[in-house]
Design an enzyme around this catalytic site. Structure first.
Site, mmCIF file in Angstrom:
data_model
loop_
_atom_site.group_PDB
_atom_site.id
_atom_site.type_symbol
_atom_site.label_atom_id
_atom_site.label_comp_id
_atom_site.label_asym_id
_atom_site.label_seq_id
_atom_site.Cartn_x
_atom_site.Cartn_y
_atom_site.Cartn_z
ATOM 1 N N THR A 96 71.856 1.182 14.767
ATOM 2 C CA THR A 96 70.760 0.255 14.520
ATOM 3 C C THR A 96 70.060 0.698 13.240
ATOM 4 O O THR A 96 69.473 1.775 13.182
ATOM 5 C CB THR A 96 69.766 0.244 15.695
ATOM 6 O OG1 THR A 96 70.439 -0.196 16.870
ATOM 7 C CG2 THR A 96 68.596 -0.694 15.409
ATOM 8 N N LYS A 171 69.535 -7.574 16.391
ATOM 9 C CA LYS A 171 69.120 -6.385 17.151
ATOM 10 C C LYS A 171 67.605 -6.204 17.081
ATOM 11 O O LYS A 171 66.976 -5.765 18.047
ATOM 12 C CB LYS A 171 69.841 -5.151 16.608
ATOM 13 C CG LYS A 171 69.483 -3.833 17.322
ATOM 14 C CD LYS A 171 69.868 -3.858 18.804
ATOM 15 C CE LYS A 171 69.457 -2.583 19.533
ATOM 16 N NZ LYS A 171 70.283 -1.424 19.172
ATOM 17 N N LYS A 239 61.602 3.915 15.416
ATOM 18 C CA LYS A 239 62.446 3.575 14.265
ATOM 19 C C LYS A 239 62.814 2.095 14.293
ATOM 20 O O LYS A 239 62.670 1.378 13.290
ATOM 21 C CB LYS A 239 63.710 4.425 14.281
ATOM 22 C CG LYS A 239 64.695 4.124 13.161
ATOM 23 C CD LYS A 239 66.118 4.551 13.510
ATOM 24 C CE LYS A 239 66.718 3.654 14.584
ATOM 25 N NZ LYS A 239 68.184 3.796 14.747
#
Length: 291
Positions: A96, A171, A239
């Site tokens: 990701t 995502k 993150k």
């Protein structure tokens, strides 16, 4: 087909294992080589001592590491995969990352004669171990079709979202939805607990209705017991939500709930809960509600 896998964390280790069970010839690399040796002892495959040895014969190179800088180190650096992959091979990034990194990698791969697809996954450690991940892909239809035998080894669903970068953007939406579900569940649990409802009975009642979710079914009871050590650490969610907020800013969007959740996770991490899983948001919501 020869497949290489770089990054043997809680996701990559079982994903690479599924590939061997599907009959692929697999070579793996991990920066801590003992982890690669552990993998090779558990599955039938090769533990490479360098990225070069791992990828030089591969038809497909798969990557699942930590963050943008880790991906760059494993791909575009002097010791990265793109320097050693054969012309016509395929690089797939399951990490990701930011969408801009995916676009950067696509350009670097093209210059090296390599095809590229960004393909972040959702489903967590259990999804990786059980081979039922959701894979969100960015790239060409032809490459997506070509990669289906690989994705089928560890994925329950793979969907082409559009051009390179769109997998990462999908995502981002996934992570925003998870954060929102956890925030709503946290507030609902607080009201349930203060009202004297039996939480297990409540979950069994609600989980099959419109309020049902993976988070409710798998985390509500443990959240009510102040237990939060179950996998995906908030270090990684911080993150991921950072990518979401950066992307939103590019479109002049103010994602207030996502920003609040990001801020709450940052505060929790600073307080020492950085390795707890995302359901620890319940603790922050409780503190806010009881002030």
């Amino acid at each position: 087909m020869k497949v290489s896998f770089i990054g043997l964390g809680v996701m990559g280790f079982p994903m690479a294992g599924h590939l061997t069970q599907y009959g692929f010839e697999v070579s793996v690399f991990n920066r801590t080589h003992t982890k690669a040796l552990d993998w090779a002892n558990q599955y039938q495959g090769q533990a490479a001592e360098s990225v070069e040895d791992c990828v030089k014969e591969a038809d497909v190179v798969l990557l699942c590491v930590g963050n943008d800088d880790d991906v760059r180190s494993m791909t575009v650096s002097d010791t990265g995969a793109l320097r050693f992959m054969k012309t016509g091979a395929v690089l797939v990034d399951h990490t990701t990352t930011s969408a801009s990194l995916a676009e950067e990698l696509a350009q670097a791969a093209s210059k090296a004669g390599i095809e590229f697809m960004d393909a972040p996954v959702s489903g967590g450690q259990s999804g990786a171990e059980n081979g039922v991940l959701t894979i969100m892909c960015g790239g060409s239809q032809a490459l997506f079709d070509k990669l289906q035998p690989v994705f089928n080894a560890y994925g329950k669903s793979s969907v082409l979202m559009g051009e390179v970068g769109q997998g990462q953007r999908a995502k981002m939406v996934n992570q925003i939805c998870i954060a929102g579900a956890l925030r709503g569940l946290s507030e609902g649990l607080l009201l349930a607990q203060e009202s004297g409802l039996d939480i297990e009975n409540l979950v069994n009642c609600l989980k099959n209705g419109a309020a049902g979710s993976w988070q409710m079914e798998n985390r509500a009871l443990t959240m009510s017991q102040d237990k939060y050590d179950f996998g995906f650490a908030i270090d990684w969610m911080i993150k991921d939500l950072g990518f979401c907020l950066d992307e939103a800013q590019k479109h002049n969007l103010n994602l207030a709930h996502t920003q609040q959740t990001y801020d709450d996770y940052v505060a929790l991490a600073k307080a020492g809960d950085n390795r707890m899983d995302t359901s620890v948001l319940h603790k922050a919501v409780k503190n806010i509600a009881k002030k």
